[in-house]
Scaffold this motif. Structure first.
Motif, PDB file in Angstrom:
ATOM      1  N   LEU A 167       0.806  -1.271  -0.136  1.00 25.79           N
ATOM      2  CA  LEU A 167       0.024  -0.119   0.011  1.00 25.79           C
ATOM      3  C   LEU A 167       0.948   1.222   0.032  1.00 25.79           C
ATOM      4  O   LEU A 167       0.405   2.185  -0.893  1.00 25.79           O
ATOM      5  CB  LEU A 167      -0.927   0.183   1.206  1.00 25.79           C
ATOM      6  N   GLY A 168       1.882   1.271   0.788  1.00 24.51           N
ATOM      7  CA  GLY A 168       2.800   2.580   0.713  1.00 24.51           C
ATOM      8  C   GLY A 168       3.429   2.659  -0.403  1.00 24.51           C
ATOM      9  O   GLY A 168       3.657   3.589  -1.143  1.00 24.51           O
ATOM     10  N   SER A 169       3.886   1.504  -1.063  1.00 29.15           N
ATOM     11  CA  SER A 169       4.584   1.643  -2.574  1.00 29.15           C
ATOM     12  C   SER A 169       3.462   2.418  -3.376  1.00 29.15           C
ATOM     13  O   SER A 169       4.021   2.943  -4.347  1.00 29.15           O
ATOM     14  CB  SER A 169       4.951   0.224  -2.757  1.00 29.15           C
ATOM     15  N   ALA A 170       2.157   1.631  -3.497  1.00 29.48           N
ATOM     16  CA  ALA A 170       1.138   2.254  -4.428  1.00 29.48           C
ATOM     17  C   ALA A 170       0.859   3.702  -4.391  1.00 29.48           C
ATOM     18  O   ALA A 170       0.930   4.483  -5.175  1.00 29.48           O
ATOM     19  CB  ALA A 170      -0.249   1.463  -4.292  1.00 29.48           C
ATOM     20  N   VAL A 171       0.879   4.111  -2.921  1.00 32.03           N
ATOM     21  CA  VAL A 171       0.789   5.544  -2.517  1.00 32.03           C
ATOM     22  C   VAL A 171       1.915   6.474  -2.998  1.00 32.03           C
ATOM     23  O   VAL A 171       1.580   7.767  -3.739  1.00 32.03           O
ATOM     24  CB  VAL A 171       0.210   5.741  -1.078  1.00 32.03           C
ATOM     25  N   LEU A 172       2.872   6.059  -2.823  1.00 31.29           N
ATOM     26  CA  LEU A 172       4.269   6.823  -3.412  1.00 31.29           C
ATOM     27  C   LEU A 172       4.219   6.815  -4.802  1.00 31.29           C
ATOM     28  O   LEU A 172       4.696   7.829  -5.234  1.00 31.29           O
ATOM     29  CB  LEU A 172       5.359   6.106  -2.698  1.00 31.29           C
ATOM     30  N   THR A 173       3.907   5.826  -5.461  1.00 32.30           N
ATOM     31  CA  THR A 173       3.978   5.750  -6.890  1.00 32.30           C
ATOM     32  C   THR A 173       2.990   6.792  -7.321  1.00 32.30           C
ATOM     33  O   THR A 173       3.118   7.466  -8.203  1.00 32.30           O
ATOM     34  CB  THR A 173       3.685   4.432  -7.558  1.00 32.30           C
ATOM     35  N   ALA A 174       1.656   6.785  -6.909  1.00 30.98           N
ATOM     36  CA  ALA A 174       0.842   7.704  -7.321  1.00 30.98           C
ATOM     37  C   ALA A 174       1.284   9.244  -7.201  1.00 30.98           C
ATOM     38  O   ALA A 174       1.022  10.192  -7.938  1.00 30.98           O
ATOM     39  CB  ALA A 174      -0.760   7.642  -6.510  1.00 30.98           C
ATOM     40  N   GLY A 175       1.815   9.366  -5.796  1.00 27.04           N
ATOM     41  CA  GLY A 175       2.456  10.651  -5.601  1.00 27.04           C
ATOM     42  C   GLY A 175       3.478  11.166  -6.527  1.00 27.04           C
ATOM     43  O   GLY A 175       3.663  12.380  -7.093  1.00 27.04           O
ATOM     44  N   LEU A 176       4.520  10.242  -7.142  1.00 25.21           N
ATOM     45  CA  LEU A 176       5.306  10.499  -7.898  1.00 25.21           C
ATOM     46  C   LEU A 176       4.963  11.007  -9.291  1.00 25.21           C
ATOM     47  O   LEU A 176       5.378  11.790 -10.034  1.00 25.21           O
ATOM     48  CB  LEU A 176       6.303   9.314  -7.896  1.00 25.21           C
ATOM     49  N   ALA A 177       3.933   9.987  -9.629  1.00 28.09           N
ATOM     50  CA  ALA A 177       3.253  10.204 -10.899  1.00 28.09           C
ATOM     51  C   ALA A 177       2.568  11.558 -10.990  1.00 28.09           C
ATOM     52  O   ALA A 177       2.741  12.412 -12.066  1.00 28.09           O
ATOM     53  CB  ALA A 177       1.796   9.356 -11.174  1.00 28.09           C
ATOM     54  N   ARG A 178       2.102  12.053  -9.934  1.00 26.61           N
ATOM     55  CA  ARG A 178       1.702  13.596  -9.808  1.00 26.61           C
ATOM     56  C   ARG A 178       2.694  14.703  -9.999  1.00 26.61           C
ATOM     57  O   ARG A 178       2.660  15.765 -10.715  1.00 26.61           O
ATOM     58  CB  ARG A 178       1.017  13.733  -8.500  1.00 26.61           C
ATOM     59  N   GLU A 179       3.680  14.253  -9.578  1.00 26.15           N
ATOM     60  CA  GLU A 179       4.892  15.405  -9.336  1.00 26.15           C
ATOM     61  C   GLU A 179       5.466  15.422 -10.996  1.00 26.15           C
ATOM     62  O   GLU A 179       5.824  16.319 -11.395  1.00 26.15           O
ATOM     63  CB  GLU A 179       6.093  14.922  -8.563  1.00 26.15           C
TER      64      GLU A 179
END
Length: 338
Positions: free
Chosen positions: A186-198
């Motif tokens: 879950l943490g990996s997925a959340v971080l991935t989404a945040g990086l995609a936004r950036e």
């Protein structure tokens, strides 16, 4: 077939057919700029509610706003194009002094010049709102110069904002893999989404587009020409079910924005392929390299001396801050020491 008329067209017709005759002989400027999905051309049939309808911002000389506003209010029809011209207690025509209106939206009047604090305290959404939309008439000769002054950052401030955006990637680019390695999917997925936004915001900034706020970020990104492959990589990264797959698709996205960095040419070229993170089994682009190169290319001593925090969008995420110019300017002064 849908009968929906985009708000920009509706408002243009509203000005031409209704408002302009009411102010004949009065020096004025008129536009659809400021808040509203129709200003950025993101409106749809879903938008046609909650006060949506024909709108015009009418600018007059100082001291005339109240008188003109009352005269226009008396002459407006109740309905135009099937929509009420008065909704939510307000008229579809806002009459304002240009300098006061810009100061109310941005915290400063661009007609008096735009300084470093002005640029960095103005949220991207607000900058997009005042430079998008359409000027229907500029009889005062103030709107087009103001919009031109705000169209995009001066070169060194552009480098500075881009450097900070690359640094945001550098701070977390290895974290999706690290979370996945310890079983925190879950943490990996959340971080991935945040990086995609950036990455999306970075791509928009490199293409000289102010990133819109979260509701319209994906729509704004999708309008970038040539961004289909980058969008596909980000979509696959966010949809991936396993951290190595996320890392692979993020790597594709990083390589695309690295190639764009080299094409933009604001700093020296850098190698674009992803590489292994020293001592760890993760693939990264080494985003700090791009941040450092851009920062080193800044020649303005005032900009070069700024801490690596960036514009207000890059260090403040609260809507209660970003929608209040006074708060934006206060936090920007505090964070950047301006």
């Amino acid at each position: 077939m849908s009968s929906f008329v985009p708000g920009l067209q509706l408002s243009r017709d509203f000005y031409t057919e209704v408002v302009r005759p009411l102010v004949a002989g009065v020096p004025h400027s008129a536009a659809l700029i400021g808040a509203g999905s129709e200003v950025l051309a993101f409106d749809t049939e879903r938008s046609a509610g909650r006060g949506w309808g024909p709108r015009v911002v009418l600018f007059t000389a100082a001291g005339l706003a109240q008188e003109v506003g009352e005269a226009v209010g008396r002459g407006l029809p109740e309905v135009f194009g099937g929509y009420p011209t008065v909704s939510g207690g307000g008229s579809g025509v806002v009459v304002a002094d240009p300098g006061e209106w810009f100061a109310g939206r941005l915290g400063f009047d661009p007609g008096r010049g735009v300084g470093v604090l002005d640029w960095l305290s103005a949220p991207w959404q607000r900058l997009a709102e005042v430079t998008s939309g359409e000027v229907f008439h500029d009889g005062l000769g103030v709107l087009e110069p103001a919009r031109a002054a705000l169209r995009w950052y001066p070169a060194d401030l552009w480098r500075y904002v881009l450097a900070v955006q690359w640094r945001r990637l550098a701070q977390e680019e290895s974290f999706p893999g690290r979370c996945g390695e310890v079983g925190d999917d879950l943490g990996s997925a959340v971080l991935t989404a945040g990086l995609a936004r950036e990455v999306m915001r970075l791509a928009l900034l490199m293409r000289r587009r102010y990133p819109p706020y979260s509701k319209w970020l994906g729509s704004g990104f999708a309008r970038l020409s040539g961004a289909a492959e980058l969008g596909d990589a980000l979509s696959r990264a966010v949809a991936a079910r396993e951290w190595r797959e996320r890392e692979r698709h993020l790597g594709r996205a990083y390589e695309r924005v690295a190639a764009l960095y080299n094409r933009v040419g604001l700093a020296g070229p850098l190698e674009a392929p992803v590489r292994g993170l020293s001592g760890r089994p993760f693939q990264v682009i080494g985003a700090g390299r791009f941040a450092d190169a851009l920062a080193a290319a800044v020649t303005d001593p005032v900009v070069a001396a700024l801490p690596p925090a960036g514009s207000v969008d890059q260090f403040a995420g609260s809507a209660d801050v970003l929608t209040c110019p006074e708060r934006c300017r206060a936090v920007t002064r505090a964070v950047l020491g301006l």
